[in-house]
Design a protein around this motif. Structure first.
Motif, PDB file in Angstrom:
ATOM      1  N   ILE A  19      30.113  21.997  75.531  1.00 62.10           N
ATOM      2  CA  ILE A  19      29.289  22.799  74.631  1.00 62.10           C
ATOM      3  C   ILE A  19      29.723  22.478  73.206  1.00 62.10           C
ATOM      4  O   ILE A  19      30.884  22.692  72.843  1.00 62.10           O
ATOM      5  CB  ILE A  19      29.434  24.297  74.906  1.00 62.10           C
ATOM      6  N   GLN A  69      32.889  26.230  66.267  1.00 60.50           N
ATOM      7  CA  GLN A  69      33.715  26.501  67.443  1.00 60.50           C
ATOM      8  C   GLN A  69      33.449  27.902  67.975  1.00 60.50           C
ATOM      9  O   GLN A  69      33.388  28.118  69.196  1.00 60.50           O
ATOM     10  CB  GLN A  69      35.193  26.350  67.088  1.00 60.50           C
ATOM     11  N   ALA A 123      30.286  27.782  69.973  1.00 61.12           N
ATOM     12  CA  ALA A 123      30.492  27.129  71.257  1.00 61.12           C
ATOM     13  C   ALA A 123      31.225  28.052  72.222  1.00 61.12           C
ATOM     14  O   ALA A 123      30.878  28.141  73.412  1.00 61.12           O
ATOM     15  CB  ALA A 123      31.270  25.826  71.058  1.00 61.12           C
ATOM     16  N   ASP A 124      32.234  28.767  71.741  1.00 62.32           N
ATOM     17  CA  ASP A 124      32.997  29.684  72.591  1.00 62.32           C
ATOM     18  C   ASP A 124      32.134  30.867  73.031  1.00 62.32           C
ATOM     19  O   ASP A 124      32.282  31.365  74.162  1.00 62.32           O
ATOM     20  CB  ASP A 124      34.239  30.187  71.845  1.00 62.32           C
ATOM     21  N   LYS A 157      30.062  29.618  75.816  1.00 60.79           N
ATOM     22  CA  LYS A 157      30.892  29.459  77.008  1.00 60.79           C
ATOM     23  C   LYS A 157      31.053  30.783  77.738  1.00 60.79           C
ATOM     24  O   LYS A 157      30.897  30.847  78.972  1.00 60.79           O
ATOM     25  CB  LYS A 157      32.263  28.913  76.622  1.00 60.79           C
ATOM     26  N   THR A 194      34.606  23.174  75.210  1.00 66.64           N
ATOM     27  CA  THR A 194      33.935  23.511  73.946  1.00 66.64           C
ATOM     28  C   THR A 194      34.551  22.716  72.795  1.00 66.64           C
ATOM     29  O   THR A 194      35.769  22.530  72.728  1.00 66.64           O
ATOM     30  CB  THR A 194      34.046  25.011  73.636  1.00 66.64           C
TER      31      THR A 194
END
Length: 305
Positions: A236, A254, A257-258, A261, A276
């Motif tokens: 991701i 980031q 992306a997290d 996730k 990620t």
């Protein structure tokens, strides 16, 4: 008593007697009250309780437990505790599947049209099937021997607490030794996602992600690919527009992306298969000079590693 009084009394008695006879013979009353409709009482529907049934008509497996894996209405998480009959049944299923790698267990998750689908999958049934699949995997069954499906079943009735008892069905089949169609299907999924990755634009402050039908179909395909291909994983990638400084945008990418996730994990995609990273503002796909372009650049992209 005078003759006139006797006469009148006779007339009165005749009228009364005639009225009584008329009512009895006609089975009704001469004086009726207006009919009042009686309220229709609808008996509550009986709660549906699907048992845990697993039978291989081409083998020796025959499991039948009255309990099953249960879900809340509109829920995609298996309710705890899980009965011992079910856990024992899954243990027996593992032994059976380990003995013949060509055996496949099909899990069909059921849902009703009244439920709300807040999952990442095309329907709640498929999301529930994937929850059951993950439970089976946690008990040692290989995900490569599990297929998941979803099906509408408007005959299911929850209990008064909103619990659906066993909204799933199971089927055991045997794959032919020379059947390679499932490998070909997986290759097509890989090619599709590689050419057209899953892209989601969202505000990180939002508690949920609202996916389109096309995006949900991609999630289902990604989940299937991860189940069937040993060592497969997804990456991701978080992206931002160029507002602010590059270092801060790398952190923001980031975070996005997290966030994605954690969303996938809640939707039964295993955490260990998700990586990620952040590209910050370095890979725009649109012109940052316009608001529309900046909105397109604020995204996450999901690709196979």
């Amino acid at each position: 008593m005078s003759k006139k009084a006797v006469y009148l009394l006779g007339v009165l008695l005749t009228i009364i007697l005639g009225t009584i006879l008329y009512c009895k013979l006609c089975n009704t009353c001469c004086v009726t009250e207006e009919a009042v409709p009686k309220p229709v009482v609808v008996a509550p529907k009986e709660t549906t309780k699907n048992p845990f049934l697993l039978k291989d008509f081409n083998g020796s497996l025959d499991l039948n437990a009255s309990d099953n894996l249960n879900f809340n209405v509109s829920g995609i998480t298996i309710l705890k505790p899980i009965s011992k009959d079910v856990t024992d049944g899954v243990d027996s299923l593992k032994v059976y599947l380990d003995g013949d790698p060509l055996k496949i267990i099909g899990i069909t998750g059921l849902y009703t049209s009244d439920e709300i689908n807040n999952s990442a999958f095309p329907n709640l049934g498929l999301a529930r099937a994937n929850a059951v699949k993950n439970y089976f995997v946690s008990k040692g069954i290989s995900s490569r021997q599990i297929d998941t499906f979803g099906a509408l079943d408007n005959d299911m009735v929850p209990d008064q607490a909103g619990v659906l008892y066993g909204p799933e069905q199971y089927m055991v089949s045997t794959r032919e030794v020379d059947d390679k169609s499932h490998f070909e299907a997986l290759e097509l999924i890989h090619a599709e996602i590689s050419e057209h990755p899953l892209v989601m634009n969202f505000d990180t402050a939002k508690a949920t992600i609202d996916l389109s039908g096309e995006q949900r179909e991609k999630v289902a395909k990604i989940s299937r690919y991860l189940d069937k291909v040993e060592g497969a994983s997804i990456t991701i990638v978080g992206h931002t527009d160029n507002t602010g400084n590059a270092e801060a945008n790398l952190v923001l990418g980031q975070e996005r992306a997290d966030f994605a996730k954690s969303y996938f994990i809640r939707n039964h995609i295993p955490e260990g298969k998700i990586i990620t990273v952040s590209k910050g503002q370095t890979e725009p796909i649109a012109n940052n000079a316009t608001e529309e372009g900046r909105a397109n650049n604020r995204r996450i992209t999901v690709i196979f590693k």
